[in-house]
Design a protein around this motif. Sequence first.
Motif, PDB file in Angstrom:
ATOM      1  N   VAL A  60      -5.535  -0.903  -2.365  1.00  0.00           N
ATOM      2  CA  VAL A  60      -5.837  -0.033  -1.227  1.00  0.00           C
ATOM      3  C   VAL A  60      -6.929  -0.635  -0.351  1.00  0.00           C
ATOM      4  O   VAL A  60      -6.722  -0.864   0.842  1.00  0.00           O
ATOM      5  CB  VAL A  60      -6.250   1.371  -1.718  1.00  0.00           C
TER       6      VAL A  60
ATOM      7  N   MET B 296       0.824  -1.209   0.000  1.00  0.00           N
ATOM      8  CA  MET B 296       0.000   0.000   0.000  1.00  0.00           C
ATOM      9  C   MET B 296       0.858   1.259   0.000  1.00  0.00           C
ATOM     10  O   MET B 296       0.582   2.210  -0.742  1.00  0.00           O
ATOM     11  CB  MET B 296      -0.947   0.010   1.214  1.00  0.00           C
ATOM     12  N   ASN B 297       1.897   1.291   0.804  1.00  0.00           N
ATOM     13  CA  ASN B 297       2.753   2.477   0.873  1.00  0.00           C
ATOM     14  C   ASN B 297       3.465   2.739  -0.453  1.00  0.00           C
ATOM     15  O   ASN B 297       3.508   3.883  -0.929  1.00  0.00           O
ATOM     16  CB  ASN B 297       3.776   2.347   2.001  1.00  0.00           C
TER      17      ASN B 297
ATOM     18  N   ALA C 203      -1.539   3.202  -7.311  1.00  0.00           N
ATOM     19  CA  ALA C 203      -2.403   2.381  -6.457  1.00  0.00           C
ATOM     20  C   ALA C 203      -3.747   2.141  -7.124  1.00  0.00           C
ATOM     21  O   ALA C 203      -4.318   3.029  -7.744  1.00  0.00           O
ATOM     22  CB  ALA C 203      -2.605   3.059  -5.114  1.00  0.00           C
TER      23      ALA C 203
ATOM     24  N   LEU D 276       0.822   3.784  -3.189  1.00  0.00           N
ATOM     25  CA  LEU D 276       0.244   5.100  -2.942  1.00  0.00           C
ATOM     26  C   LEU D 276       1.259   6.209  -3.194  1.00  0.00           C
ATOM     27  O   LEU D 276       0.914   7.276  -3.725  1.00  0.00           O
ATOM     28  CB  LEU D 276      -0.308   5.196  -1.522  1.00  0.00           C
TER      29      LEU D 276
END
Length: 138
Positions: A52, A38-39, A47, A42
């Motif tokens: 997410v 996710m990091n 993403a 994003l």
Amino acid sequence: MTARPRLVRSIPFWILLAGSLASIAVGAWLVVDKLTIMNTTLLDGTATGVEVYGGQSLITVGAALIGAGLVGLVATLFLGVLKSFVPAAPVEVVEPIDWTAEEPAAVEPAEPVVAEPVAAEPVVEAEPVVDEAAPATR
């Protein structure tokens, strides 16, 4: 030697411990892996909704697995503490057998025991019951 087996030799104890550690490991792997994905996605701007929103739910599942594993570890430690407070049953000390001693002669009864004969009652055959109200079948 105690009458009960030690906790170290208890299979359910080891299953609880191994299951708890496995649950913690799988949960931590899920949380770290999905947070990392996710990091990076994003921050890159690449993403998708799967990464997410799906990642958030898998992180929640991983956190639940970590919590269940920690509860299992606490239960394992609690069992260990409880086992240490339970006193061991006393072991009965038996004298060793003297194999050099001769066996005593078999003791025969003074008078033979004879049972009284029992008379059997005669067997009476019952007559079949005929229901006169029922229709006769041929």
